[in-house]
Design an enzyme around this catalytic site. Structure first.
Site, mmCIF file in Angstrom:
data_model
loop_
_atom_site.group_PDB
_atom_site.id
_atom_site.type_symbol
_atom_site.label_atom_id
_atom_site.label_comp_id
_atom_site.label_asym_id
_atom_site.label_seq_id
_atom_site.Cartn_x
_atom_site.Cartn_y
_atom_site.Cartn_z
ATOM 1 N N GLY A 1 58.218 45.237 33.848
ATOM 2 C CA GLY A 1 58.173 46.295 32.697
ATOM 3 C C GLY A 1 58.104 47.485 33.252
ATOM 4 O O GLY A 1 58.905 47.935 34.156
ATOM 5 N N LEU A 2 57.603 48.513 32.495
ATOM 6 C CA LEU A 2 57.942 49.685 33.162
ATOM 7 C C LEU A 2 57.547 50.159 34.436
ATOM 8 O O LEU A 2 58.230 50.712 35.373
ATOM 9 C CB LEU A 2 56.993 50.795 32.037
ATOM 10 C CG LEU A 2 57.707 51.419 30.708
ATOM 11 C CD1 LEU A 2 56.850 52.376 29.987
ATOM 12 C CD2 LEU A 2 59.175 51.768 30.988
ATOM 13 N N ALA A 3 56.186 49.650 34.767
ATOM 14 C CA ALA A 3 55.911 50.239 35.949
ATOM 15 C C ALA A 3 56.902 49.286 37.185
ATOM 16 O O ALA A 3 57.241 49.630 37.986
ATOM 17 C CB ALA A 3 54.236 49.617 36.253
ATOM 18 N N GLY A 4 56.893 47.992 36.989
ATOM 19 C CA GLY A 4 57.611 46.913 37.731
ATOM 20 C C GLY A 4 59.130 47.533 37.895
ATOM 21 O O GLY A 4 59.679 47.598 39.030
ATOM 22 N N HIS B 1 42.862 49.159 19.300
ATOM 23 C CA HIS B 1 43.633 50.202 18.700
ATOM 24 C C HIS B 1 43.314 50.107 17.219
ATOM 25 O O HIS B 1 43.299 49.109 16.677
ATOM 26 C CB HIS B 1 45.183 49.727 18.890
ATOM 27 C CG HIS B 1 45.922 50.921 18.587
ATOM 28 N ND1 HIS B 1 46.172 51.302 17.441
ATOM 29 C CD2 HIS B 1 46.881 51.541 19.646
ATOM 30 C CE1 HIS B 1 47.245 52.328 17.394
ATOM 31 N NE2 HIS B 1 47.470 52.512 18.836
ATOM 32 N N SER C 1 52.263 52.433 15.337
ATOM 33 C CA SER C 1 52.000 53.311 15.958
ATOM 34 C C SER C 1 50.861 54.370 15.535
ATOM 35 O O SER C 1 50.811 54.989 14.229
ATOM 36 C CB SER C 1 53.271 54.348 16.082
ATOM 37 O OG SER C 1 52.988 55.431 16.809
ATOM 38 N N ARG D 1 41.240 56.709 19.953
ATOM 39 C CA ARG D 1 41.404 55.664 19.569
ATOM 40 C C ARG D 1 39.769 54.845 19.493
ATOM 41 O O ARG D 1 39.516 54.273 18.519
ATOM 42 C CB ARG D 1 42.063 54.588 20.389
ATOM 43 C CG ARG D 1 43.556 55.368 20.217
ATOM 44 C CD ARG D 1 44.496 54.301 21.414
ATOM 45 N NE ARG D 1 45.961 54.696 20.873
ATOM 46 C CZ ARG D 1 46.947 54.368 21.782
ATOM 47 N NH1 ARG D 1 46.588 53.440 22.762
ATOM 48 N NH2 ARG D 1 48.034 54.699 21.498
ATOM 49 N N HIS E 1 44.325 45.789 21.995
ATOM 50 C CA HIS E 1 45.762 46.362 22.427
ATOM 51 C C HIS E 1 45.947 46.679 24.003
ATOM 52 O O HIS E 1 47.105 46.622 24.517
ATOM 53 C CB HIS E 1 45.663 47.685 21.825
ATOM 54 C CG HIS E 1 46.962 48.502 21.918
ATOM 55 N ND1 HIS E 1 48.056 47.935 21.586
ATOM 56 C CD2 HIS E 1 47.195 49.916 22.305
ATOM 57 C CE1 HIS E 1 48.891 48.806 21.843
ATOM 58 N NE2 HIS E 1 48.497 50.094 22.317
ATOM 59 N N GLU F 1 49.411 48.757 34.031
ATOM 60 C CA GLU F 1 48.211 48.401 33.409
ATOM 61 C C GLU F 1 47.606 47.520 34.260
ATOM 62 O O GLU F 1 46.226 47.103 34.026
ATOM 63 C CB GLU F 1 48.762 47.779 31.729
ATOM 64 C CG GLU F 1 47.370 47.543 31.177
ATOM 65 C CD GLU F 1 47.586 46.807 29.592
ATOM 66 O OE1 GLU F 1 48.954 46.715 29.373
ATOM 67 O OE2 GLU F 1 47.042 46.380 28.914
#
Lengths: 253, 640
Positions: free
Chosen positions: B44-47, B268, B286, B332, B403, B427
């Site tokens: 994902g974004l991090a990986g 969320h 969103s 939130r 969420h 995360e």
């Protein structure tokens, strides 16, 4: 509502596949198409039959994992909608629904309704990027991008890589996917230095896997993100230019 | 094993820590980097950002994902945006303000030094993404546009329509694809990590299962990076993708990695309410919608009138009423609990009375339909596809849903777990969001970890292992784990019970949502702690997984994930029971202010609870990392 399903079941790329019939009874019209398949799978499991294997993940139309040929239409009857966002209210009670995997030589079947779309990644790996290593970026506001260019780039970047364009095409061409990536990057100032190399590299790999585009435009209709075939025209133009320009760059006038 | 939690936070002034730390830690010479092999699990974004960046630096990288391609990770579904302290709108933003807002938003339960660093690198992320071709929204002069998000009074959120996560992930995916094409990253798709392998107390590699044919294989490296996301799917119904799971982190936990603050989960506030019981997942709308949408319910309980038939004077815009200064942009956790209370007062809307209205009528009147369509058109379409209602004409119905999980593997300032050589980013770790994450901060943290933190800090560990080979996969530590993984897989198939994996998952979700969800009580948590092991027992005896292990078998994949969720659920409840205060997403009904807001206990609970695995059926043991606040003054969070 009650529906009958004719589902393609296949053991692997070289296994013989066939249609199997199932019935789904008492389905709520509020259920999504994939939730209907979940229910069928629960019933199959209870009856001791192996569940139908299908690809899916986010179930909100953005990851591009799902993709079923439903009654001969990629992602089913609703325009601009991925399979996971399709709801049973779009079907009628008693209807027979035919469910198949994407059919394309470039997308071999792995099992049942799951296909291997990694040919798309091979295209991106040779040019579907802007070469900028982490840390080498200037301030984001250094290069203004005209709003319309950013919007047109975003329209192309909305591609989810699901493969519906290929499944819809009578030639199984990969043009819309490739053109969307090319359009996304080549409409931005950041994408200009590699623009023509990108066009040539991606098209060359694309042609190893996919058929040729003969302007049927089925892909545009099937695309859950409504990506326009105008991008194919742009890609073609850049590809033609690249044949001259890339040789010039290499000193082979 | 004695465990000492050393956060390795550098000394000195917080503004200089990251600079000083980068200077003080050891580096690996550019020509030596190719001698190291690093495994990155999850793309994902991090990986993806970490794998691409490590490969650009010259490390040999192997990346693993259970998806068919790295572009599918659930980061792609993030809609609203990504925060950065650019202060382009000139509204008073700064690194310090982003830092302050994030610590406050997290209800003072995060590590100051990590959050400050996050704010510092936030600007570089925007630069990097823009250079990669992420088509962020722009104004007519061609410069980047910003919008505001919950929990902040400045506009610092960069966005690409409602598809910011998709575009940022595609940026990272393309950077990674470039490295794959160059031969610097070896990519394994449809390959699920099922175990971490340890040798002499250090991470030595992983064992994976090929999801297309069931082959179990070992992969060794000098270091292992887990970028495997969060565990909201423990609730069964959540906004996470269907396959999101805790297995990678949980298997590391069973090998000794501590699980920190597992009870900090985020519900969320703006999701589409469930429509019936076989619902497979919930869809997020969103948070950015709260910029122009007003949240309300009828002032009368059990009001059967249609939304548009309820006159203005009979509507309760409860967020604007209770929190006048933040209004509909309250954070939130606060917004979610307020919605929950409206439902408890029988003011829920929709056929199942399980939602509140999010109304755009006023904005459409003020700005015109075109402006609203330009801002949220794709979200409105998505809403209509799912509910068959047109939000331009009738208010949306929304309700909170699980969420994001702020808890995760404990990591130090270098993002290394307490197991040497094992890192956790994005995360999957616990470090930056405290007890509540602010909107548009997940993308920021995932990319900060992957692009700008881990690639530097990992060198400090690797420096000791120059010219050493990774443990060979023929070593007994690997073959034993492979055997254990194969046995576990076979056991699921051999149980031959009567109920499907999904049935058990749904039951577990119900227990967790009612007892460890938006509101938690000692009695509810104790009840859950007795019900979960009983259900797990039943799962082990009665689960039915058909098919073979050497074939694509989705029920089998799921069985392993659900089995791990059972164990995680227990430690979540244990952590929630132990934390006798309310903080952020963790709301203990026994600990609230007179106005019903979360009441922290800074004297007794200003610490990270890091739990140690003691074996199946054994209670986990808690370790504490004290939290010190030198730069942010602890206060009762107020958004009034």
């Amino acid at each position: 509502m009650d529906v009958k399903l004719r589902v393609w079941r296949q053991g692997g790329a070289f296994g013989a596949g066939s249609f199997k019939e199932y019935s789904a009874a008492g389905i709520s019209p509020e259920a999504s198409f994939l939730e209907m398949l979940d229910i069928v799978n629960e019933e199959l499991t209870a009856a001791g039959e192996e569940p139908i294997v299908f690809d899916h993940d986010c179930r909100e139309g953005i990851c591009g994992t799902c993709g079923l040929m439903i009654n001969g239409q990629p992602h089913g009857p609703q325009q601009g909608t991925a399979t996971c966002q399709l709801h049973m209210r779009k079907f009628s009670d008693g209807e027979t629904i035919v469910i198949e995997p994407w059919r394309a030589a470039a997308f071999p079947v792995i099992k049942d309704l799951v296909v291997d779309r990694s040919a798309f990644d091979r295209i991106v790996e040779v040019g579907g990027f802007i070469s900028v290593a982490t840390g080498a970026a200037p301030d984001a506001n250094l290069i203004p991008v005209p709003r319309d260019a950013a919007e047109a780039s975003m329209d192309a970047a909305a591609c989810i890589g699901c493969g519906a364009c290929v499944a819809a095409c009578p030639n199984s061409a990969g043009q819309l996917f490739t053109a969307a990536k090319h359009g996304h990057l080549s409409l931005l100032p950041q994408g200009q230095p590699e623009r023509l190399q990108r066009a040539q590299a991606m098209v060359d790999v694309m042609e190893k896997f996919f058929g040729s585009c003969t302007n049927h435009a089925e892909c545009e209709t099937a695309c859950p993100k409504g990506i326009s075939i105008d991008y194919i025209a742009q890609l073609n133009k850049d590809y033609v230019k690249s044949q001259v320009a890339n040789r010039n760059l290499a000193g082979q006038k | 094993m004695t465990i000492t939690l050393d956060s390795k936070v550098p000394s000195g002034d917080i503004a200089d820590m990251w600079d000083n730390h980068r200077f003080n830690i050891r580096l690996v010479n550019p020509s030596n980097k190719r001698k190291y092999k690093i495994i990155v699990v999850g793309t994902g974004l991090a990986g993806a950002s970490a794998a691409a960046t490590l490969a650009e630096l010259g490390y040999e990288v192997e990346a693993f994902t259970y998806h068919d391609t790295t572009r599918r990770a659930h980061s792609i579904a993030a809609q609203g945006g990504i925060n950065a302290a650019k202060n382009y709108p000139n509204d008073g933003d700064s690194i310090h303000r982003l830092f302050y807002d994030t610590v406050k938003g997290g209800d003072y339960r995060s590590r100051e030094a990590n959050v400050y660093r996050l704010a510092q690198v936030s600007n570089e992320i925007i630069d990097q993404a823009t250079a990669q071709g992420v088509p962020f929204a722009r104004d007519y002069g061609g410069l980047l546009d910003n919008r505001s998000f919950g929990g902040a009074q400045v506009s610092r959120t960069f966005y690409a329509r409602g598809q910011t996560g998709q575009q940022l992930l595609l940026g990272a995916y393309q950077a990674l694809a470039r490295q794959v094409g160059l031969g610097n990253v070896k990519l394994h798709v449809r390959s699920e990590m099922l175990e971490v392998v340890m040798k002499d107390g250090h991470a030595a590699g992983i064992v994976t299962r090929d999801l297309t044919n069931g082959t179990i294989s070992s992969h060794s490296a000098h270091a292992v990076v887990l970028a495997t996301g969060g565990y909201s799917n423990v609730y069964y119904l959540s906004t996470n993708a269907m396959a999101c799971n805790v297995t990678a982190a949980w298997r590391a936990h069973r090998k000794g990695a501590l699980m920190a603050n597992p009870c900090y989960t985020q519900i969320h506030p703006t999701c589409i309410p469930a429509s019936d019981e076989f619902q497979s997942k919930l869809t997020l709308m969103s948070e950015s919608l709260r910029n122009d949408g007003r949240i309300w319910v009828s002032k009368t309980a059990d009001d059967a009138r249609a939304a548009n038939d309820i006159p203005e004077a009979e509507r309760d815009y409860y967020l604007e009423r209770i929190y006048p200064s933040f209004g509909n942009l309250a954070p939130r956790d606060v917004s979610s609990r307020a919605a929950m209370r409206m439902i408890e007062q029988e003011k829920g809307v929709g056929p199942l009375h399980n939602g509140v209205y999010l109304d755009f009528a006023e904005s459409i009147n003020r700005l015109g339909k075109d402006t609203i369509e330009a801002r949220y058109g794709n979200l409105f379409e998505m809403y209509e596809r799912i509910t068959d209602e047109n939000p331009y004409q009738v208010p949306m119905r929304i309700y909170p849903a699980p969420h994001y999980t702020m808890g995760g593997l404990w990591v130090d300032y270098n993002l290394m777990t307490n197991l040497p050589g094992l890192y956790a980013i994005g995360e999957a770790n616990f470090s930056d969001h405290g007890a509540n994450r602010l909107g548009a901060s997940a993308l920021m943290q995932g990319l900060a970890d992957g692009y700008f933190v881990l690639p530097y800090t990992i060198g400090d560990y690797l420096a000791d292992y120059l010219n050493t080979e990774p443990v060979p996969t023929s070593d007994p530590v690997f073959t034993e784990v492979e055997q254990a993984v194969a046995d576990r897989t076979r056991k699921f198939l051999a149980t031959k019970g009567t109920r499907s994996v999904d049935w058990f998952h749904r039951e577990l979700g119900k227990i967790m949502l009612s007892n460890c969800g938006m509101a938690r009580s000692a009695s509810g948590l104790e009840k859950a702690l007795s019900e979960i092991p009983a259900l797990k027992d039943e799962f082990e005896k009665d689960v039915r997984v058909l098919g073979e292990s050497d074939d694509m078998n989705q029920a089998l994949e799921n069985a392993g994930r659900v089995a791990d969720f059972f164990e995680l659920a227990e430690v979540m409840c244990r952590d929630a029971l132990d934390r006798k205060e309310s903080a952020g997403g963790h709301f203990r009904v026994e600990h609230q202010t007179d106005e019903g807001e979360a009441q922290r206990d800074d004297v007794n609970y200003s610490h990270v609870s890091a739990w140690e695995w003691k074996g199946p059926g054994q209670a986990a043991v808690k370790h504490k990392e004290p939290l010190e606040f030198k730069y942010v003054k602890l206060a009762q969070r107020s958004y009034k």
